[in-house]
Design a protein around this motif. Structure first.
Motif, PDB file in Angstrom:
ATOM      1  N   SER A 189      33.336  19.261  53.662  1.00  0.00           N
ATOM      2  CA  SER A 189      34.312  20.339  53.538  1.00  0.00           C
ATOM      3  C   SER A 189      34.224  20.995  52.166  1.00  0.00           C
ATOM      4  CB  SER A 189      35.737  19.811  53.752  1.00  0.00           C
ATOM      5  OG  SER A 189      36.134  18.995  52.662  1.00  0.00           O
ATOM      6  N   GLU A 190      34.621  22.255  52.099  1.00  0.00           N
ATOM      7  CA  GLU A 190      34.613  22.975  50.821  1.00  0.00           C
ATOM      8  C   GLU A 190      35.565  22.316  49.832  1.00  0.00           C
ATOM      9  OE1 GLU A 190      35.487  27.396  48.868  1.00  0.00           O
ATOM     10  OE2 GLU A 190      35.635  27.105  51.044  1.00  0.00           O
ATOM     11  N   SER A 191      36.719  21.848  50.307  1.00  0.00           N
ATOM     12  CA  SER A 191      37.689  21.223  49.404  1.00  0.00           C
ATOM     13  C   SER A 191      37.117  19.950  48.779  1.00  0.00           C
ATOM     14  CB  SER A 191      38.993  20.916  50.141  1.00  0.00           C
ATOM     15  OG  SER A 191      38.761  20.031  51.230  1.00  0.00           O
ATOM     16  N   ASP A 192      36.361  19.166  49.558  1.00  0.00           N
ATOM     17  CA  ASP A 192      35.742  17.954  49.019  1.00  0.00           C
ATOM     18  C   ASP A 192      34.625  18.312  48.042  1.00  0.00           C
ATOM     19  OD1 ASP A 192      37.379  16.161  50.330  1.00  0.00           O
ATOM     20  OD2 ASP A 192      36.042  15.944  52.061  1.00  0.00           O
ATOM     21  N   TYR A 193      33.897  19.359  48.342  1.00  0.00           N
ATOM     22  CA  TYR A 193      32.843  19.845  47.449  1.00  0.00           C
ATOM     23  C   TYR A 193      33.425  20.240  46.095  1.00  0.00           C
ATOM     24  CZ  TYR A 193      29.792  23.684  45.688  1.00  0.00           C
ATOM     25  OH  TYR A 193      29.032  24.541  44.921  1.00  0.00           O
ATOM     26  N   ARG A 194      34.521  20.965  46.132  1.00  0.00           N
ATOM     27  CA  ARG A 194      35.145  21.409  44.888  1.00  0.00           C
ATOM     28  C   ARG A 194      35.775  20.236  44.141  1.00  0.00           C
ATOM     29  NH1 ARG A 194      35.241  26.659  43.888  1.00  0.00           N
ATOM     30  NH2 ARG A 194      34.459  28.017  45.522  1.00  0.00           N
ATOM     31  N   GLU A 195      36.361  19.302  44.862  1.00  0.00           N
ATOM     32  CA  GLU A 195      36.946  18.134  44.201  1.00  0.00           C
ATOM     33  C   GLU A 195      35.858  17.294  43.533  1.00  0.00           C
ATOM     34  OE1 GLU A 195      39.870  14.278  45.042  1.00  0.00           O
ATOM     35  OE2 GLU A 195      39.387  15.673  46.686  1.00  0.00           O
ATOM     36  N   GLU A 230      34.997  18.959  40.371  1.00  0.00           N
ATOM     37  CA  GLU A 230      36.092  18.810  39.408  1.00  0.00           C
ATOM     38  C   GLU A 230      36.075  17.423  38.769  1.00  0.00           C
ATOM     39  OE1 GLU A 230      39.501  19.728  41.732  1.00  0.00           O
ATOM     40  OE2 GLU A 230      39.091  21.892  41.773  1.00  0.00           O
ATOM     41  N   THR A 260      32.369  30.633  40.251  1.00  0.00           N
ATOM     42  CA  THR A 260      31.975  30.759  41.652  1.00  0.00           C
ATOM     43  C   THR A 260      31.099  31.986  41.850  1.00  0.00           C
ATOM     44  OG1 THR A 260      34.004  29.675  42.411  1.00  0.00           O
ATOM     45  CG2 THR A 260      32.801  30.984  44.027  1.00  0.00           C
ATOM     46  N   ASN A 320      29.724  14.025  42.144  1.00  0.00           N
ATOM     47  CA  ASN A 320      29.131  15.087  42.963  1.00  0.00           C
ATOM     48  C   ASN A 320      27.637  14.923  43.248  1.00  0.00           C
ATOM     49  OD1 ASN A 320      27.916  15.767  40.537  1.00  0.00           O
ATOM     50  ND2 ASN A 320      28.769  17.821  40.414  1.00  0.00           N
ATOM     51  N   TYR A 350      26.025  19.678  50.261  1.00  0.00           N
ATOM     52  CA  TYR A 350      26.970  20.700  50.731  1.00  0.00           C
ATOM     53  C   TYR A 350      26.353  22.090  50.591  1.00  0.00           C
ATOM     54  CZ  TYR A 350      30.808  24.034  50.672  1.00  0.00           C
ATOM     55  OH  TYR A 350      31.608  25.124  50.927  1.00  0.00           O
TER      56      TYR A 350
END
Length: 217
Positions: free
Chosen positions: A85-91, A94, A111, A146, A153
């Motif tokens: 998921s995009e949210s997991d990618y961004r987390e 981070e 981005t 990551n 991703y």
């Protein structure tokens, strides 16, 4: 303002592959984090079930090599969903950023509006910049955050059908009239390997960069 790009995408892929046997198709290492990398989107109309299934093995390999609970949770969900998921990618990015900052490396992410992917950089003006230290910190911080997530991703996002990256780029170059229709994958590899300035590829042009970033655009 001078910005230094950190660990190259292909180098991160090499590290991840060392952990996961063969997670991704590797390219030659580059000194720039977001250097030109052969990634692409599949053509429109690709069957989603076939696309996601093509990455299942790589997701399972990544899960086997996970070194943190966070990675395990993300990859377990991804296997069930067929994608990260995009949210997991961004987390994941981070968490990596927080680790880098804790080591004194003030990295930032922006981005890319054309791809929606995150790009890492560091302002080195006025700093006693030690590239060896920063790269060492980057390798250490990527593990468990990551390393197994970011590039997989990004590849799944820009190349959901898991097609041959170079073939996609060559097709894009042909569409943009940057190379003749007779130009082949081997021609691309041959021209890309030239380091004496004799390459026929206009690698500094914006259209060429666009083909590398998103061959289907």
């Amino acid at each position: 303002m001078k910005e230094e790009n950190l660990m190259s995408k292909s180098f991160r892929m090499l590290l991840a592959t060392g952990l996961a046997v063969s997670l991704l198709t590797l390219n030659a290492c580059s000194p720039n984090l977001n250097s030109s990398h052969s990634k692409a989107q599949s053509s429109s109309g690709t069957d989603t079930s076939q696309s996601t299934a093509s990455y299942e093995t790589q997701l399972r390999q990544a899960l086997q090599s996970a070194t943190s609970d966070f990675e395990k949770q993300v990859l377990t969900k991804a296997i069930k969903a067929g994608k990260i998921s995009e949210s997991d990618y961004r987390e994941a990015n981070e968490k990596y950023q927080q680790c880098m900052i804790s080591k004194g490396d003030q990295i930032t992410f922006s981005t890319d509006q054309s791809t929606g992917l995150m790009q890492e950089s560091m302002d080195v003006d006025g700093q006693d910049y030690d590239s060896d230290k920063v790269n060492s910190d980057s390798i250490a911080c990527a593990k468990g955050t990551n390393l197994l997530i970011r590039d997989l991703y990004e590849r799944m996002t820009t190349n959901p059908s898991n097609a041959d990256d170079i073939e996609l780029i060559v097709s894009c170059l042909k569409r943009k009239k940057l190379v003749p229709n007779s130009f082949t994958k081997q021609d691309y590899l041959n021209e890309s390997s030239k380091t004496d300035g004799s390459s026929k590829l206009d690698t500094d042009s914006e259209p060429f960069s666009q083909c590398l970033a998103n061959p289907n655009k």
